[in-house]
Design a protein around this motif. Structure first.
Motif, PDB file in Angstrom:
ATOM      1  N   LYS A 292      98.215  63.308   4.939  1.00  0.00           N
ATOM      2  CA  LYS A 292      97.846  63.607   3.571  1.00  0.00           C
ATOM      3  C   LYS A 292      96.542  63.927   3.450  1.00  0.00           C
ATOM      4  O   LYS A 292      95.437  63.304   3.173  1.00  0.00           O
ATOM      5  CB  LYS A 292      97.778  63.871   2.424  1.00  0.00           C
ATOM      6  N   THR A 293      95.845  65.369   2.843  1.00  0.00           N
ATOM      7  CA  THR A 293      94.855  65.932   3.202  1.00  0.00           C
ATOM      8  C   THR A 293      94.111  65.629   1.751  1.00  0.00           C
ATOM      9  O   THR A 293      95.259  65.801   1.107  1.00  0.00           O
ATOM     10  CB  THR A 293      94.914  67.047   3.226  1.00  0.00           C
ATOM     11  N   VAL A 294      93.116  64.920   1.506  1.00  0.00           N
ATOM     12  CA  VAL A 294      92.511  64.621  -0.107  1.00  0.00           C
ATOM     13  C   VAL A 294      91.088  65.260  -0.087  1.00  0.00           C
ATOM     14  O   VAL A 294      90.222  65.119   0.869  1.00  0.00           O
ATOM     15  CB  VAL A 294      92.555  62.779  -0.195  1.00  0.00           C
ATOM     16  N   THR A 295      91.328  66.292  -0.989  1.00  0.00           N
ATOM     17  CA  THR A 295      89.817  66.447  -1.571  1.00  0.00           C
ATOM     18  C   THR A 295      89.509  65.623  -2.843  1.00  0.00           C
ATOM     19  O   THR A 295      88.613  67.105  -3.588  1.00  0.00           O
ATOM     20  CB  THR A 295      89.776  68.537  -1.087  1.00  0.00           C
ATOM     21  N   GLU A 296      90.680  65.684  -3.765  1.00  0.00           N
ATOM     22  CA  GLU A 296      90.062  64.945  -5.183  1.00  0.00           C
ATOM     23  C   GLU A 296      90.919  64.581  -5.168  1.00  0.00           C
ATOM     24  O   GLU A 296      91.721  64.228  -4.982  1.00  0.00           O
ATOM     25  CB  GLU A 296      89.983  65.986  -6.217  1.00  0.00           C
ATOM     26  N   ALA A 297      90.749  63.263  -6.080  1.00  0.00           N
ATOM     27  CA  ALA A 297      91.591  62.267  -6.364  1.00  0.00           C
ATOM     28  C   ALA A 297      93.031  62.481  -6.834  1.00  0.00           C
ATOM     29  O   ALA A 297      94.050  61.907  -6.476  1.00  0.00           O
ATOM     30  CB  ALA A 297      90.885  61.332  -7.118  1.00  0.00           C
ATOM     31  N   SER A 298      93.222  63.448  -7.729  1.00  0.00           N
ATOM     32  CA  SER A 298      94.557  63.724  -8.191  1.00  0.00           C
ATOM     33  C   SER A 298      95.129  64.238  -6.518  1.00  0.00           C
ATOM     34  O   SER A 298      96.805  63.327  -7.127  1.00  0.00           O
ATOM     35  CB  SER A 298      94.410  64.830  -8.442  1.00  0.00           C
ATOM     36  N   ASP A 299      94.733  64.333  -5.336  1.00  0.00           N
ATOM     37  CA  ASP A 299      95.935  64.892  -4.141  1.00  0.00           C
ATOM     38  C   ASP A 299      96.755  62.886  -3.994  1.00  0.00           C
ATOM     39  O   ASP A 299      97.668  62.863  -3.551  1.00  0.00           O
ATOM     40  CB  ASP A 299      95.064  65.222  -3.210  1.00  0.00           C
ATOM     41  N   ILE A 300      95.659  61.827  -4.567  1.00  0.00           N
ATOM     42  CA  ILE A 300      96.150  60.202  -4.257  1.00  0.00           C
ATOM     43  C   ILE A 300      97.073  60.186  -5.910  1.00  0.00           C
ATOM     44  O   ILE A 300      98.592  59.991  -5.509  1.00  0.00           O
ATOM     45  CB  ILE A 300      94.958  59.869  -3.962  1.00  0.00           C
TER      46      ILE A 300
END
Length: 390
Positions: A292-300
């Protein structure tokens, strides 16, 4: 070599069977030449640990030990040996978590190769928090450093415990940032817990002991060798719900942690980087493979929000103040193109031509995105058509 310090009955002093079993396991774990796979064979036999005391060489061989291992076990493994191991731990600043303890982390126990004993310094309660591994290159770029700092800050603000390997580079940046922000962090060592590696992390190690947690599966005094470091990566992955690779080249050791996470059926996340950067080859390959691509912590955070909320409600029910923190996105009003430019500029000031090369967009699109970010006061234009973050 066996070092026994006294005679006496272990069971006479320890009436509680659960205590007996954890120290018996510790004693077995600390026998020279007896590794975790050998312990697995012993554990799978028909014998309980207390029945192994005073086994003959022949009996040890019957349950799967080699002649050399059986010789050591027959000479050493008795009540005095176990008691000496117990006393050494009791007199040190080291604690242990064994596979038979009620406090052994449930996530770790679900993996295919959990450590039988974990030596710890610091706050063991962190083993039972919602945690995410953050790993990456030992020689990060400015982009990788900044990405690690931003994501660590946001994860800690949301109540996530950050787990890493206390190595140079991304690992240290994540630990340091978590401590600076008052967050929770766990360092898993590739050495024995009484050794600090790399040596320049001595002050960070001490702060981790004071404010976080240090973990190692290797008994104190164990001599280091290169093979120990890849093995610790399975513990980093096993203690956590998911592993985030922040920045890594195509052959980075942090990819071993990602593989361990997959083997443990855990999530794998990756931060995208410039396609021109060798330090991003590993993370870009992970994304191609389905991370999964993460560009900000909310993605996690969105993957574990329910768990975080239930843990915080549980804390509230125990008399603590309820503080359900939400992770804010970089900017709810930013488009994906604007976010991409912001990530690029986090590496440092860039010219218009450099941005054109990095984005591969046409001039009209890039100009519109830059103008929008200037209006939103996210970036500033400098002389010579250069741009920087505000």
């Amino acid at each position: 070599m066996c070092h026994k310090i006294r005679k006496g009955s272990l069971f006479h002093e320890w009436g509680n069977h659960s205590l007996e079993e954890r120290w018996l396991l510790l004693g077995l774990h600390e026998l020279e030449g007896i590794g975790r796979r050998t312990i697995q064979r012993i554990w799978s036999s028909d014998y309980r640990l207390h029945e192994l005391l005073h086994f003959s060489e022949r009996k040890w061989i019957e349950i799967g030990l080699s002649p050399a291992q059986a010789r050591i076990a027959a000479q050493c493994y008795d009540e005095e040996w176990v008691h000496e191991r117990y006393q050494r731990i009791q007199s040190s600043e080291i604690d242990v978590v064994t596979y038979v303890d009620e406090g052994y982390p449930s996530l770790m126990k679900e993996t295919v190769d959990p450590p039988w004993v974990m030596y710890t310094k610091g706050d063991k309660s962190l083993l039972h928090t919602c945690s995410v591994a953050m790993v990456g290159t030992r020689v990060p770029t400015a982009y990788g450093r900044r990405a690690a700092e931003i994501l660590t800050e946001e994860l800690c603000s949301a109540g996530v415990t950050v787990v890493s390997g206390l190595a140079k580079g991304i690992d240290s940046i994540c630990h340091e940032t978590a401590l600076r922000r008052g967050g929770n962090t766990i360092g898993v060592l590739g050495t024995a817990i009484d050794q600090i590696y790399p040596p320049q992390n001595a002050s960070l190690f001490a702060e981790m002991v004071s404010k976080g947690l240090i973990v190692s599966e290797y008994p104190p005094g164990t001599k280091s060798h290169p093979g120990m470091f890849p093995q610790r990566n399975r513990i980093i992955a096993g203690l956590t719900k998911g592993t985030l690779v922040v920045e890594a080249d195509a052959r980075s050791g942090s990819l071993i942690t990602a593989d361990a996470a997959l083997e443990a059926n855990r999530d794998v996340f990756a931060v995208p980087g410039p396609i021109t950067s060798p330090k991003s080859k590993g993370t870009l390959n992970l994304i191609k493979q389905g991370a999964k691509t993460v560009t900000e912590a909310s993605d996690i955070i969105e993957e574990y929000e329910a768990d975080l909320r239930s843990r915080q409600v549980s804390s509230y029910n125990r008399g603590q103040s309820l503080n359900l923190k939400k992770v804010s996105k970089t900017s709810e009003s930013e488009t994906s193109e604007e976010k991409h430019v912001v990530l690029l500029l986090e590496q440092g000031t860039m010219t218009l031509d450099e941005l054109l090369d990095a984005t591969a967009w046409d001039f009209g699109l890039l100009h519109a995105v830059l103008l929008s970010l200037i209006i939103k006061k996210r970036i500033a234009q400098l002389a010579g058509t250069k741009y920087k973050l505000i």
